[in-house]
Design an enzyme around this catalytic site. Structure first.
Site, PDB file in Angstrom:
ATOM      1  N   HIS A 296       4.556   5.554  11.735  1.00 24.86           N
ATOM      2  CA  HIS A 296       4.116   5.499  10.336  1.00 24.86           C
ATOM      3  C   HIS A 296       3.145   6.679  10.165  1.00 24.86           C
ATOM      4  CE1 HIS A 296       3.085   4.070   6.458  1.00 24.86           C
ATOM      5  NE2 HIS A 296       2.773   2.818   6.720  1.00 24.86           N
TER       6      HIS A 296
ATOM      7  N   ARG B 185      11.121   4.031   3.773  1.00 29.06           N
ATOM      8  CA  ARG B 185      10.732   3.004   4.772  1.00 29.06           C
ATOM      9  C   ARG B 185      11.996   2.255   5.161  1.00 29.06           C
ATOM     10  NH1 ARG B 185       5.709  -1.116   4.605  1.00 29.06           N
ATOM     11  NH2 ARG B 185       4.718   0.859   5.134  1.00 29.06           N
TER      12      ARG B 185
ATOM     13  N   ARG C 160       0.800  -1.225   0.000  1.00 28.10           N
ATOM     14  CA  ARG C 160       0.000   0.000   0.000  1.00 28.10           C
ATOM     15  C   ARG C 160       0.836   1.280   0.000  1.00 28.10           C
ATOM     16  NH1 ARG C 160      -2.726  -3.984   1.631  1.00 28.10           N
ATOM     17  NH2 ARG C 160      -0.727  -4.525   2.496  1.00 28.10           N
ATOM     18  N   THR C 161       1.777   1.362   0.930  1.00 28.54           N
ATOM     19  CA  THR C 161       2.436   2.650   1.126  1.00 28.54           C
ATOM     20  C   THR C 161       3.242   3.035  -0.113  1.00 28.54           C
ATOM     21  OG1 THR C 161       2.569   2.050   3.441  1.00 28.54           O
ATOM     22  CG2 THR C 161       3.789   3.999   2.763  1.00 28.54           C
TER      23      THR C 161
ATOM     24  N   LYS D 196      26.187  -3.624  -0.055  1.00 25.75           N
ATOM     25  CA  LYS D 196      27.661  -3.530  -0.115  1.00 25.75           C
ATOM     26  C   LYS D 196      28.217  -2.798   1.099  1.00 25.75           C
ATOM     27  CE  LYS D 196      27.065  -2.558  -5.004  1.00 25.75           C
ATOM     28  NZ  LYS D 196      27.244  -1.466  -5.957  1.00 25.75           N
TER      29      LYS D 196
HETATM   30  N1   CP Z   1      -0.390  -0.163   5.866  1.00 29.53           N
HETATM   31  C1   CP Z   1       0.830  -0.385   5.314  1.00 29.53           C
HETATM   32  O1   CP Z   1       1.823   0.243   5.685  1.00 29.53           O
HETATM   33  O2   CP Z   1       0.827  -1.329   4.338  1.00 29.53           O
HETATM   34  P1   CP Z   1       2.116  -1.757   3.481  1.00 29.53           P
HETATM   35  O3   CP Z   1       3.097  -2.405   4.456  1.00 29.53           O
HETATM   36  O4   CP Z   1       1.600  -2.700   2.449  1.00 29.53           O
HETATM   37  O5   CP Z   1       2.712  -0.508   2.908  1.00 29.53           O
END
Ligand code: CP
Length: 301
Positions: free
Chosen positions: A130, A102, A51-52, A81
């Site tokens: 998040h 991320r 999703r993100t 590396k």
């Molecule tokens: N909700 C969420 O962060 O989903 P993903 O890990 O698929 O990005």
């Protein structure tokens, strides 16, 4: 807004302005089609995502910008590396106008922001935060409840490692008269520093250990997956709190059921057709909220 690192940085006015812009993006998408023309956004993901990453990338493209991406930076970037995160960020920042990051380290977004000459957007920092997920979560609640003040919200599942819960409770604390029930197994309780933070903000936090301790008229059930990838002891078995048709029917017809997704077995597929199950709408709103955030950060800069 420049970097998006933590929910600590948002005010209630910020959220209201992001929500107004999100409504505009949804209702008049054609007015935003070229907002990021000429801009390049890098999505740099050291952990898996559906999703993100894809909603950010779709958001950039829908705003007329371009994307460069490493979907598996842990193995496919020069991290393998031995390159450090600050060095990687310094380099990528020279190629683009913003970085969506991320990373498994709790401080990763902060570390990246210290060396980046372009905005860093935290797309999940280990078991820390998040923030963009929390903004879309509060937007979703607002869509269904038409208010946030006075709501009762139950957060369920992995409250220890669940970064979406950590960010969500911080945003809820911006509102008045909020009650949060926290349902988890003992070993996955909400960390004490979050409980103390909620107390300083006047939020009532009620830990519980069974579904029936949550009042049936609760406004929102926010379930989460157990983050087994964060367990040092991989043999630890956690019994999930399962929401299925039967357990959902204990709650009011007005209770909404949310989940940041992905889910495993903690929400049974037999509730998917129930009008209270809003988690797929929630993930869809995510793209529009991210369009709004990107617009706020980049358009006109
Ligand atoms: N909700 C969420 O962060 O989903 P993903 O890990 O698929 O990005």
């Amino acid at each position: 807004m420049y970097h998006v690192i933590s929910c600590d940085q948002f005010s209630r006015d910020d959220l209201e302005s992001i929500f107004r812009l999100t409504d505009a993006v949804r209702s008049q998408p054609e007015a935003f089609r070229t907002a990021l023309a000429g801009k390049i956004v890098a999505t740099v993901f050291y952990e898996p995502s559906t999703r993100t990453r894809l909603s950010f990338e779709a958001a950039v493209l829908r705003l007329g910008g371009n994307v460069i991406s490493t979907e598996n930076a842990k193995e496919m970037s020069s991290a393998i590396k031995g390159e450090s995160l600050p060095d990687t960020i310094r380099v990528i920042a020279g190629y683009c106008d913003a970085i969506v990051l991320r990373h498994p380290d709790i401080r990763s977004a902060e570390v990246a922001a210290q060396v980046s000459r372009v905005p860093i957007i935290n797309a999940g920092s280990g078991s820390g935060e998040h923030p963009t997920q929390a903004v879309l979560d509060v937007y979703t609640i607002y869509q269904y409840k038409k208010k946030i003040d006075g709501l009762t919200i139950a957060v369920l599942g992995d409250l220890l490692f669940g970064r979406t819960v950590h960010s969500l409770v911080k945003l809820l604390a911006l509102y008045r008269d909020i009650t949060i029930y926290g349902l988890s197994r003992d070993v996955l309780s909400l960390p004490e520093d979050y409980i103390a933070y909620l107390a300083t903000k006047g939020v009532r936090y009620i830990p519980c250990r069974s579904l029936r301790e949550i009042p049936p008229e609760v406004d929102v059930l926010y379930h989460t997956r157990t983050q087994t990838e964060r367990f040092a002891n991989t043999d630890l078995q956690i019994e999930e709190f399962i929401i299925d048709k039967e357990s959902l029917d204990y709650f009011s017809p007005h209770t909404i059921l949310m989940h940041p997704l992905p889910r495993r077995n903690e929400i049974a597929p037999d509730v998917d057709g129930d009008k209270r199950a809003v988690f797929f709408a929630q993930s869809h709103y995510g793209m529009y909220v991210r369009m709004s955030l990107l617009h706020s950060i980049l358009a006109g800069r």
